[in-house]
Design a protein around this motif. Structure first.
Motif, PDB file in Angstrom:
ATOM      1  N   ILE A   1       0.756  -1.070   0.141  1.00  0.00           N
ATOM      2  CA  ILE A   1      -0.133   0.040  -0.122  1.00  0.00           C
ATOM      3  C   ILE A   1       0.778   1.178   0.064  1.00  0.00           C
ATOM      4  O   ILE A   1       0.581   2.271  -0.624  1.00  0.00           O
ATOM      5  N   ARG A   2       1.735   1.323   0.729  1.00  0.00           N
ATOM      6  CA  ARG A   2       2.649   2.391   0.959  1.00  0.00           C
ATOM      7  C   ARG A   2       3.351   2.670  -0.373  1.00  0.00           C
ATOM      8  O   ARG A   2       3.630   3.558  -0.962  1.00  0.00           O
ATOM      9  N   ARG A   3       4.020   1.733  -1.021  1.00  0.00           N
ATOM     10  CA  ARG A   3       4.589   1.932  -2.516  1.00  0.00           C
ATOM     11  C   ARG A   3       3.676   2.304  -3.267  1.00  0.00           C
ATOM     12  O   ARG A   3       3.907   2.895  -4.318  1.00  0.00           O
ATOM     13  N   MET A   4       2.430   1.547  -3.634  1.00  0.00           N
ATOM     14  CA  MET A   4       1.505   2.266  -4.348  1.00  0.00           C
ATOM     15  C   MET A   4       1.235   3.524  -4.238  1.00  0.00           C
ATOM     16  O   MET A   4       0.980   4.698  -5.092  1.00  0.00           O
ATOM     17  N   ARG A   5       1.104   3.996  -3.003  1.00  0.00           N
ATOM     18  CA  ARG A   5       0.649   5.569  -2.479  1.00  0.00           C
ATOM     19  C   ARG A   5       1.797   6.570  -3.211  1.00  0.00           C
ATOM     20  O   ARG A   5       1.731   7.481  -3.370  1.00  0.00           O
ATOM     21  N   ASP A   6       3.161   6.034  -2.699  1.00  0.00           N
ATOM     22  CA  ASP A   6       4.213   6.678  -3.297  1.00  0.00           C
ATOM     23  C   ASP A   6       4.437   6.870  -4.839  1.00  0.00           C
ATOM     24  O   ASP A   6       4.408   7.925  -5.358  1.00  0.00           O
ATOM     25  N   ARG A   7       3.821   5.781  -5.526  1.00  0.00           N
ATOM     26  CA  ARG A   7       3.625   5.721  -6.873  1.00  0.00           C
ATOM     27  C   ARG A   7       2.709   6.733  -7.366  1.00  0.00           C
ATOM     28  O   ARG A   7       2.944   7.509  -8.174  1.00  0.00           O
ATOM     29  N   PHE A   8       1.601   6.712  -6.562  1.00  0.00           N
ATOM     30  CA  PHE A   8       0.475   7.658  -7.212  1.00  0.00           C
ATOM     31  C   PHE A   8       1.022   8.974  -6.596  1.00  0.00           C
ATOM     32  O   PHE A   8       0.696   9.993  -7.595  1.00  0.00           O
ATOM     33  N   ASP A   9       1.568   9.340  -5.510  1.00  0.00           N
ATOM     34  CA  ASP A   9       1.801  10.741  -5.372  1.00  0.00           C
ATOM     35  C   ASP A   9       2.994  11.243  -6.157  1.00  0.00           C
ATOM     36  O   ASP A   9       2.923  12.419  -6.695  1.00  0.00           O
ATOM     37  N   ALA A  10       3.741  10.565  -6.790  1.00  0.00           N
ATOM     38  CA  ALA A  10       4.686  10.903  -7.741  1.00  0.00           C
ATOM     39  C   ALA A  10       4.186  10.986  -9.171  1.00  0.00           C
ATOM     40  O   ALA A  10       4.313  12.136  -9.923  1.00  0.00           O
ATOM     41  N   LEU A  11       2.738  10.258  -9.674  1.00  0.00           N
ATOM     42  CA  LEU A  11       2.241  10.569 -10.859  1.00  0.00           C
ATOM     43  C   LEU A  11       1.535  11.794 -10.582  1.00  0.00           C
ATOM     44  O   LEU A  11       1.567  12.691 -11.687  1.00  0.00           O
ATOM     45  N   THR A  12       0.883  12.271  -9.429  1.00  0.00           N
ATOM     46  CA  THR A  12       0.034  13.161  -9.429  1.00  0.00           C
ATOM     47  C   THR A  12       0.745  14.550  -9.450  1.00  0.00           C
ATOM     48  O   THR A  12       0.533  15.567 -10.079  1.00  0.00           O
ATOM     49  N   THR A  13       2.161  14.523  -8.992  1.00  0.00           N
ATOM     50  CA  THR A  13       2.818  15.413  -8.911  1.00  0.00           C
ATOM     51  C   THR A  13       3.479  15.826 -10.410  1.00  0.00           C
ATOM     52  O   THR A  13       3.400  17.019 -10.616  1.00  0.00           O
ATOM     53  N   ARG A  14       3.782  14.688 -11.204  1.00  0.00           N
ATOM     54  CA  ARG A  14       4.215  14.993 -12.616  1.00  0.00           C
ATOM     55  C   ARG A  14       3.002  15.715 -13.526  1.00  0.00           C
ATOM     56  O   ARG A  14       3.368  16.527 -14.271  1.00  0.00           O
ATOM     57  N   ILE A  15       1.866  15.102 -13.132  1.00  0.00           N
ATOM     58  CA  ILE A  15       0.643  15.735 -13.870  1.00  0.00           C
ATOM     59  C   ILE A  15       0.360  17.299 -13.304  1.00  0.00           C
ATOM     60  O   ILE A  15       0.230  18.003 -14.196  1.00  0.00           O
ATOM     61  N   ALA A  16       0.429  17.534 -12.115  1.00  0.00           N
ATOM     62  CA  ALA A  16       0.319  18.826 -11.735  1.00  0.00           C
ATOM     63  C   ALA A  16       1.444  19.646 -12.472  1.00  0.00           C
ATOM     64  O   ALA A  16       0.849  20.863 -12.699  1.00  0.00           O
ATOM     65  N   GLU A  17       2.593  19.271 -12.519  1.00  0.00           N
ATOM     66  CA  GLU A  17       3.767  19.997 -13.095  1.00  0.00           C
ATOM     67  C   GLU A  17       3.415  20.166 -14.513  1.00  0.00           C
ATOM     68  O   GLU A  17       3.662  21.389 -15.008  1.00  0.00           O
ATOM     69  N   GLY A  18       2.943  19.237 -15.121  1.00  0.00           N
ATOM     70  CA  GLY A  18       2.675  19.339 -16.675  1.00  0.00           C
ATOM     71  C   GLY A  18       1.507  20.375 -17.031  1.00  0.00           C
ATOM     72  O   GLY A  18       1.442  20.879 -18.061  1.00  0.00           O
ATOM     73  N   TYR A  19       0.601  20.370 -15.936  1.00  0.00           N
ATOM     74  CA  TYR A  19      -0.545  21.167 -16.230  1.00  0.00           C
ATOM     75  C   TYR A  19      -0.469  22.608 -15.482  1.00  0.00           C
ATOM     76  O   TYR A  19      -1.326  23.364 -15.513  1.00  0.00           O
ATOM     77  N   ALA A  20       0.726  22.894 -14.949  1.00  0.00           N
ATOM     78  CA  ALA A  20       0.949  24.079 -14.149  1.00  0.00           C
ATOM     79  C   ALA A  20       0.389  25.441 -14.732  1.00  0.00           C
ATOM     80  O   ALA A  20      -0.030  26.451 -14.149  1.00  0.00           O
ATOM     81  N   GLY A  21       0.695  25.593 -16.109  1.00  0.00           N
ATOM     82  CA  GLY A  21       0.467  26.705 -16.799  1.00  0.00           C
ATOM     83  C   GLY A  21      -0.858  26.791 -17.263  1.00  0.00           C
ATOM     84  O   GLY A  21      -1.466  27.889 -17.797  1.00  0.00           O
ATOM     85  N   LEU A  22      -1.826  25.878 -17.093  1.00  0.00           N
ATOM     86  CA  LEU A  22      -3.005  26.149 -17.682  1.00  0.00           C
ATOM     87  C   LEU A  22      -4.231  26.415 -16.718  1.00  0.00           C
ATOM     88  O   LEU A  22      -3.843  26.109 -15.383  1.00  0.00           O
ATOM     89  N   PRO A  23      -5.318  26.944 -16.912  1.00  0.00           N
ATOM     90  CA  PRO A  23      -6.387  27.172 -15.935  1.00  0.00           C
ATOM     91  C   PRO A  23      -6.817  25.776 -15.582  1.00  0.00           C
ATOM     92  O   PRO A  23      -6.856  24.862 -16.438  1.00  0.00           O
TER      93      PRO A  23
END
Length: 89
Positions: free
Chosen positions: A49-71
């Motif tokens: 569960i912890r490994r999956m959470r860590d991977r999920f957190d990393a993925l959501t961070t990458r998505i947030a960074e990729g969409y940072a400039g958009l409304p």
């Protein structure tokens, strides 16, 4: 198997419940005032569960960074469209 117990019962039977988790791979949901507040799971499942959470957190961070400039609405619309297209495939 997943068992549910109230906090008083859990406290009174901790040793037995640890055995259920360790030897039978059961999980125990602990309720307080009728609401789930904690779970007792075996250490291997907790590690997964912890490994999956860590991977999920990393993925959501990458998505947030990729969409940072958009409304937000525009970014969410694009993500929804991509998800829908992928589901059609």
């Amino acid at each position: 198997m997943i068992n549910e117990v109230n906090a008083v019962n859990f406290r009174q039977n901790l040793g037995e419940m640890l055995n259920q988790v360790q030897y039978r791979n059961d999980s125990i949901v602990i309720n307080k005032d009728g609401k789930p507040v904690a779970a007792l799971v075996d250490a291997e499942l907790f590690s997964r569960i912890r490994r999956m959470r860590d991977r999920f957190d990393a993925l959501t961070t990458r998505i947030a960074e990729g969409y940072a400039g958009l409304p937000e609405a525009e970014g969410m619309s694009e993500i929804d469209a991509l998800v829908a297209a992928e589901r059609k495939r």
